[in-house]
Design a protein around this motif. Structure first.
Motif, short mmCIF file in Angstrom:
data_model
loop_
_atom_site.label_atom_id
_atom_site.label_comp_id
_atom_site.label_asym_id
_atom_site.label_seq_id
_atom_site.Cartn_x
_atom_site.Cartn_y
_atom_site.Cartn_z
N ARG A 173 0.83 -1.21 0.02
CA ARG A 173 0.07 -0.03 -0.08
C ARG A 173 0.84 1.31 0.01
O ARG A 173 0.39 2.14 -0.58
CB ARG A 173 -0.82 0.10 1.27
N GLU A 174 1.70 1.22 0.76
CA GLU A 174 2.61 2.48 0.89
C GLU A 174 3.81 2.45 -0.26
O GLU A 174 4.37 3.66 -0.26
CB GLU A 174 3.61 2.62 2.22
N LYS A 175 3.72 1.69 -1.01
CA LYS A 175 4.87 1.55 -2.18
C LYS A 175 4.09 1.85 -3.53
O LYS A 175 4.89 1.92 -4.62
CB LYS A 175 5.53 0.32 -2.27
N VAL A 176 2.79 2.17 -3.62
CA VAL A 176 2.29 2.55 -4.95
C VAL A 176 2.02 4.08 -4.90
O VAL A 176 1.89 4.75 -4.05
CB VAL A 176 0.89 1.62 -5.28
N ILE A 177 1.89 4.50 -6.22
CA ILE A 177 1.55 5.92 -6.31
C ILE A 177 0.45 6.24 -7.19
O ILE A 177 -0.05 5.56 -8.03
CB ILE A 177 2.78 6.97 -6.84
N SER A 178 -0.32 7.28 -7.21
CA SER A 178 -1.52 7.52 -7.90
C SER A 178 -0.97 8.19 -9.23
O SER A 178 0.22 8.35 -9.47
CB SER A 178 -2.13 8.85 -7.20
N MET A 179 -2.21 8.29 -10.17
CA MET A 179 -1.73 8.40 -11.42
C MET A 179 -1.43 10.08 -11.54
O MET A 179 -0.35 10.39 -12.39
CB MET A 179 -3.11 8.38 -12.39
N ASP A 180 -1.93 10.93 -10.80
CA ASP A 180 -1.50 12.49 -10.56
C ASP A 180 0.01 12.36 -10.18
O ASP A 180 0.95 12.99 -10.88
CB ASP A 180 -2.24 13.08 -9.48
N GLN A 181 0.26 11.44 -9.17
CA GLN A 181 1.83 11.56 -8.90
C GLN A 181 2.60 10.96 -9.94
O GLN A 181 3.50 11.23 -9.91
CB GLN A 181 1.87 10.78 -7.61
N TRP A 182 2.21 9.90 -10.75
CA TRP A 182 2.87 9.41 -11.84
C TRP A 182 3.24 10.25 -12.74
O TRP A 182 4.30 10.54 -13.29
CB TRP A 182 2.21 8.15 -12.29
N PHE A 183 2.32 11.15 -13.26
CA PHE A 183 2.65 12.14 -14.25
C PHE A 183 3.36 13.29 -13.70
O PHE A 183 4.15 13.94 -14.59
CB PHE A 183 1.13 12.70 -14.90
N GLU A 184 3.46 13.85 -12.74
CA GLU A 184 4.12 14.67 -11.93
C GLU A 184 5.57 14.08 -12.07
O GLU A 184 6.79 14.83 -12.49
CB GLU A 184 3.59 14.99 -10.42
N LEU A 185 5.75 12.65 -11.77
CA LEU A 185 7.09 12.19 -11.67
C LEU A 185 7.61 11.95 -13.18
O LEU A 185 8.68 12.34 -13.35
CB LEU A 185 7.14 10.88 -11.11
N TYR A 186 6.64 11.75 -13.99
CA TYR A 186 7.09 11.67 -15.53
C TYR A 186 7.58 12.83 -16.07
O TYR A 186 8.62 13.28 -16.44
CB TYR A 186 6.03 10.91 -16.31
N SER A 187 6.75 13.73 -15.50
CA SER A 187 7.38 15.37 -16.02
C SER A 187 8.58 15.73 -15.62
O SER A 187 9.52 16.03 -16.22
CB SER A 187 6.21 16.31 -15.84
N TYR A 188 8.85 15.32 -14.16
CA TYR A 188 9.95 15.86 -13.66
C TYR A 188 11.25 15.05 -14.21
O TYR A 188 12.24 15.79 -14.47
CB TYR A 188 9.92 15.74 -12.03
N LEU A 189 11.07 14.00 -14.45
CA LEU A 189 12.23 13.01 -15.02
C LEU A 189 12.58 13.54 -16.52
O LEU A 189 13.64 13.52 -16.79
CB LEU A 189 11.71 11.39 -14.69
N TYR A 190 11.34 13.62 -17.01
CA TYR A 190 11.53 14.31 -18.53
C TYR A 190 12.50 15.36 -18.67
O TYR A 190 13.29 15.49 -19.25
CB TYR A 190 10.26 14.37 -19.30
N GLU A 191 12.10 16.55 -17.62
CA GLU A 191 12.93 17.77 -17.80
C GLU A 191 14.36 17.29 -17.21
O GLU A 191 15.39 18.13 -17.64
CB GLU A 191 12.37 18.55 -16.69
#
Length: 442
Positions: A173-191
């Motif tokens: 439970r504590e190791k999964v992220i939401s889709m909002d968090q996923w796309f925030e992460l994707y955006s950050y990593l892409y930059e």
């Protein structure tokens, strides 16, 4: 890079360690002989071991030596700081249990203790074990039945493995992220570097651990002789191909890679970035001292190259996830991709096939789930089932699913040039998870 293996086809109980294409690993051979025939030369209280246990110990030590070799360092040059990073990676990114790490750490400690005793110079200075006193069970001691007597015994705790690694949890439970968090992460990593974002997306969609995703080939190899690029796979009748890789414990495993994932790698990384990075690799990096230390040549093929033309390392990817956690304000690791993707897949599969997610049905679910995740233990399947159950009970399961897209891309405050990229990423993610059917590849 040297690879350490064993010759077990000898009359001797002791497996003979040797480097492929090289010579005998004499220090390890000497240790194994001592551990088998003269254990008191290593440590006075050591007990004799059988052939099977000796083989396990040999495997533990060769595993560590090979990890150091992959990093371009000798086990004699490696420091405890390096070892602690290995342990952290095995726990966080490779999903090793704390109990397994303690067993391996015990073998590693014993090996370096032996090297010190026989005056072999090395840089490994391990923390001492922690002595703890425990109360003896009442039935273990006759004197404990005497009123007023309390008996204790001394034990030692392995300090190389943090105590929090030993805390039991029956879900992710504590190791999964939401889709909002996923796309925030994707955006950050892409930059930071598009290759980081594509690596994360590949782990999300394949559920590979960090060690597995770095084994993606550029083209057919000895390990994956039938590997196809996106264009080739698209022309065929199947929407999957198998990736053969080596998982933890040096065991062989297979993973299904979807056409959508190959399209993502091709269109978002290979086509726009790879040729320039390959040129930097050949003309700059391959001539560097770092490349020479790692025995990398111009002709070597690496799929994942950063913007400097340097092959992306596990340590580099782990570091960018740590930085992302600090910047974004939520905890996320490379291994979160596996847990998040698998949780999504299990829930969607249950919806499509009208399966009740219950640990009572874990045997039948395990047969299907282990095919993609590559785990053998039914306990792991039960962890995922409980994860979905608890997310559902908390009414947050929708936030974890690919259809739960961000309410507004604009809220991410992306530069204009990234908006189109993010729109493509969101669309690709939904198509992948909604269109997936692993039964097709059974």
């Amino acid at each position: 890079m040297r690879v350490l293996e064993f010759n077990r086809n000898t009359p001797c109980v002791v497996p003979i360690p040797y480097y492929v294409g090289g010579g005998i690993e004499e220090n390890l051979l000497s240790f194994l002989v001592a551990r088998n025939a003269y254990p008191d030369q290593i440590k006075s209280e050591l007990k004799d071991v059988g052939a099977s246990r000796l083989d396990d110990i040999a495997g533990h030590i060769s595993f560590l030596i090979n990890i150091f070799e992959q990093e371009g360092i000798s086990y004699l040059e490696a420091t405890y700081e390096t070892l602690s990073q290995v342990i952290k990676s095995l726990y966080e990114d490779e999903e090793w249990k704390g109990s397994s790490l303690i067993i391996y750490a015990g073998s590693w400690r014993l090996f370096y203790t032996y090297l010190t005793k026989i005056n072999v110079s090395h840089n490994m200075v391990m923390p001492k074990k922690l002595k703890v006193s425990s109360k003896a069970k009442k039935d273990d001691q006759f004197l404990s039945h005497t009123p007023g007597s309390i008996n204790y015994y001394d034990n030692e705790r392995e300090t190389m493995v943090p105590t929090e690694y030993l805390i039991f949890s029956d879900d992710y439970r504590e190791k999964v992220i939401s889709m909002d968090q996923w796309f925030e992460l994707y955006s950050y990593l892409y930059e930071e570097d598009p290759v980081y974002a594509i690596l994360a997306a590949t782990m999300l969609q394949t559920f590979l651990r960090i060690g597995g995703v770095f084994q993606f080939p550029m083209a057919p190899t000895k390990q994956n002789p039938k590997w196809k690029r996106y264009a080739q796979l698209k022309q065929g009748s199947k929407s999957f191909q198998e990736l053969n890789y080596i998982k933890k414990g040096q065991r062989r495993a297979k993973c299904l890679v979807h056409l959508c994932t190959m399209e993502l790698i091709e269109n978002e990384y290979m086509t726009p970035f790879y040729d320039e990075r390959r040129s930097l690799y050949e003309n700059k990096y391959a001539k560097s001292k770092h490349a020479k230390n790692k025995a990398r040549a111009v002709k070597d093929k690496f799929l994942w190259l950063n913007k400097n033309g340097t092959p992306v390392s596990k340590k580099e990817l782990q570091a960018v996830f740590i930085k992302a956690s600090e910047v974004l304000g939520f905890d996320v690791t490379a291994h979160s991709m596996r847990h998040t993707g698998a949780t999504q897949l299990l829930w969607l599969y249950s919806e499509q096939h009208k399966i009740t997610l219950d640990v009572k049905q874990s045997s039948s679910i395990h047969v299907w789930l282990k095919k993609q995740l590559g785990h053998a233990s039914i306990e792991t399947t039960e962890h995922y089932i409980r994860t979905v159950n608890r997310l559902e009970s908390e009414d947050v399961i929708a936030e974890m699913l690919p259809v739960a897209l961000p309410a507004s891309i604009e809220k991410m405050n992306l530069p204009d040039e990234y908006l189109v990229i993010m729109e493509r990423a969101i669309k690709q993610n939904e198509i992948f998870f909604r269109g997936i059917d692993y039964d097709e590849a059974a």
